[in-house]
Scaffold this motif. Structure first.
Motif, short mmCIF file in Angstrom:
data_model
loop_
_atom_site.label_atom_id
_atom_site.label_comp_id
_atom_site.label_asym_id
_atom_site.label_seq_id
_atom_site.Cartn_x
_atom_site.Cartn_y
_atom_site.Cartn_z
N UNK A 177 0.79 -1.28 -0.63
CA UNK A 177 0.34 -0.52 -0.07
C UNK A 177 1.14 1.57 0.21
N UNK A 178 1.77 1.33 0.45
CA UNK A 178 3.07 2.44 0.39
C UNK A 178 3.71 2.69 -0.83
N UNK B 296 3.29 2.05 -3.87
CA UNK B 296 2.57 2.32 -5.77
C UNK B 296 3.04 1.47 -6.43
N UNK C 26 8.43 -1.57 6.23
CA UNK C 26 7.65 -1.29 7.26
C UNK C 26 6.65 -2.74 6.88
N UNK C 27 5.49 -1.69 6.34
CA UNK C 27 4.15 -1.83 5.96
C UNK C 27 4.31 -3.81 5.43
N UNK D 25 5.00 -6.25 7.95
CA UNK D 25 3.86 -6.85 8.65
C UNK D 25 2.75 -7.55 8.24
N UNK D 26 2.24 -6.88 5.93
CA UNK D 26 1.13 -8.06 5.60
C UNK D 26 2.08 -8.97 5.32
N UNK E 203 1.41 -11.16 8.35
CA UNK E 203 -0.11 -11.09 8.84
C UNK E 203 -1.05 -12.11 7.56
N UNK F 235 -8.84 -6.55 1.39
CA UNK F 235 -9.38 -5.23 0.32
C UNK F 235 -10.65 -4.60 1.65
N UNK F 236 -10.90 -5.21 2.92
CA UNK F 236 -11.67 -4.12 3.84
C UNK F 236 -10.67 -3.24 4.49
N UNK F 237 -9.70 -3.35 4.18
CA UNK F 237 -9.03 -2.30 5.42
C UNK F 237 -8.23 -1.73 4.02
N UNK F 238 -8.14 -1.55 2.64
CA UNK F 238 -7.22 -1.17 2.36
C UNK F 238 -7.30 -1.34 0.95
N UNK F 239 -8.53 -0.81 0.21
CA UNK F 239 -9.55 -1.01 -0.50
C UNK F 239 -8.75 -2.20 -1.56
N UNK G 100 -7.21 -1.51 -3.92
CA UNK G 100 -5.49 -1.56 -4.57
C UNK G 100 -4.76 -2.21 -4.07
N UNK H 96 -4.66 6.65 -1.56
CA UNK H 96 -5.70 5.39 -2.12
C UNK H 96 -6.98 5.95 -1.39
N UNK H 97 -7.86 4.99 -1.96
CA UNK H 97 -9.37 5.35 -1.91
C UNK H 97 -9.55 4.66 -0.42
N UNK I 145 -10.90 2.68 2.89
CA UNK I 145 -12.51 1.75 2.44
C UNK I 145 -13.48 1.73 3.58
N UNK J 40 3.73 1.64 16.56
CA UNK J 40 4.93 0.98 16.79
C UNK J 40 5.73 2.11 16.46
N UNK K 52 -2.82 -2.51 10.80
CA UNK K 52 -3.65 -3.05 9.95
C UNK K 52 -4.90 -3.54 10.12
N UNK K 53 -5.48 -3.16 10.73
CA UNK K 53 -7.11 -2.86 10.73
C UNK K 53 -7.76 -1.96 10.77
N UNK K 54 -6.79 -0.36 10.73
CA UNK K 54 -6.93 1.02 9.78
C UNK K 54 -7.13 1.12 8.45
N UNK K 55 -6.23 0.32 8.41
CA UNK K 55 -5.34 0.39 7.08
C UNK K 55 -4.26 1.70 6.67
N UNK L 279 -1.12 3.20 6.50
CA UNK L 279 0.24 2.97 5.75
C UNK L 279 1.04 3.73 5.83
#
Lengths: 153, 178
Positions: A43-44, A46, A56-57, A60-61, A64, A83-87, A89, B31-32, B34, B100, B130-133, B135
């Motif tokens: 997500x960070x 592109x 780092x993200x 983490x992912x 997960x 998807x429900x968190x990061x859309x 994208x 980002x859009x 969610x 973090x 992560x739950x909040x998305x 980034x």
């Protein structure tokens, strides 16, 4: 000197490329993990997938995803979770819906369009060759000229 | 008819140019979201000040507030901090999500730069992140009294962003409360 720099650069990429070791309780999860981190986008950053990114993200992912695989979640469940968190994208292979139909449909349309143009083009061809050979006089003159050229030393 | 067909490539080119021109205005790093319109995700995390006390999503309910994701390693948070202090002085309630980070360093940061936060959630592992998305810190969420996320901003909230994205919505939500 230049060689030394090149060698250093080459070695530094080796250092960067070494990623953390992922341990699975069941080795059959590894190909699925690999497939997922290659298909999901950081997500960070592109234009990198989670497998290639060292941000780092992404770390983490990846953790997960590993956790969710160990919990016997399906690939689809994992993708939905992210998807429900990061859309949308985050999906490098987006689902077909009203905002992506153009993306998915345009290659098909373009190929069909190309075929159509090709077919029309081929149909016109016979008439085009006929017109070029229409004048028998011209053909004769051409042959004569070519002969002329050949006979010259 | 054939002559007109010669203009087809030009028309296609102009059409493509227009599409690309419109695309120039868009920020690809945005980002859009969610989570807008969704309830704030459930969490159970310690408070920054007091290791023993735990905070949950219930602590966010009852008031319109901003949830600000920050960390001492986040450079842009330094730039944003004075604006948060100012908003807090104006009576905007802000809850911090320390993301973090190291506890000692984060506490020292608040002593040094002022504390605009009602309280701080200490998310050392980034699980709520992560739950909040989340980034990229800083991020700021506008959460209404029912705990529903109404707006999200990734990046620094400054005077311009506050006026353009938050102020009207915030006033609407707090106005509706009275």
């Amino acid at each position: 000197m230049r060689l030394a720099v090149l060698v250093t650069l080459f070695l530094s990429t080796l250092v960067i490329a070494s990623t953390e070791v992922v341990e699975f309780s069941d080795e059959s999860l590894r190909p699925r993990f690999q497939q997922l981190v290659e298909e999901l986008r950081c997500p960070k950053c592109q234009n990198q997938n989670l497998a290639d990114s060292n941000s780092p993200i992404s770390q983490d992912l990846r953790r997960e995803i590993q956790r969710m695989l160990e919990q016997q979640m399906t690939d689809q469940q994992i993708k939905d979770y992210l998807k429900s968190r990061y859309s949308e994208f985050i999906l490098y292979r987006p689902e077909v819906n009203k905002s992506t139909w153009l993306l998915w449909g345009s290659p098909v349309v373009i190929v069909l369009l190309g075929l159509l143009i090709l077919m029309r083009h081929n149909r016109q061809k016979p008439t085009a060759t006929a017109s070029s050979s229409a004048s028998a006089d011209d053909q004769q003159r051409l042959a004569a000229l070519l002969d002329d050229e050949d006979s010259q030393p | 008819m054939n002559r007109l067909a010669l203009f087809v490539p030009l028309a296609l080119f102009i059409g493509l140019s227009l599409v690309l021109l419109l695309g120039l205005d868009k920020d690809p790093t945005e980002l859009p979201s969610a989570l807008v319109g969704e309830p704030f995700p459930a969490f159970n995390l310690p408070s920054l000040k007091d290791e023993q006390s735990t905070l949950t999503e219930q602590d966010l309910k009852g008031d319109v507030l901003l949830v600000n994701v920050w960390a001492t390693w986040c450079f842009a948070c330094r730039i944003e901090h004075p604006m948060l202090n100012k908003l807090s002085q104006q009576g905007v309630k802000i809850v911090g999500l320390n993301y973090k980070d190291q506890r000692a360093g984060a506490v020292a940061w608040l002593v040094e730069r002022g504390n605009p936060y009602q309280f701080n959630i200490f998310d050392a592992q980034g699980s709520l992140g992560i739950d909040l998305g989340v980034y990229g810190a800083p991020e700021t969420y506008l959460v209404d009294a029912e705990g529903i996320i109404r707006h999200r901003r990734v990046g620094v909230v400054d005077e311009r962003v506050w006026n353009a994205e938050f102020r009207v919505l915030f006033e609407q939500l707090t106005g509706a409360e009275q």
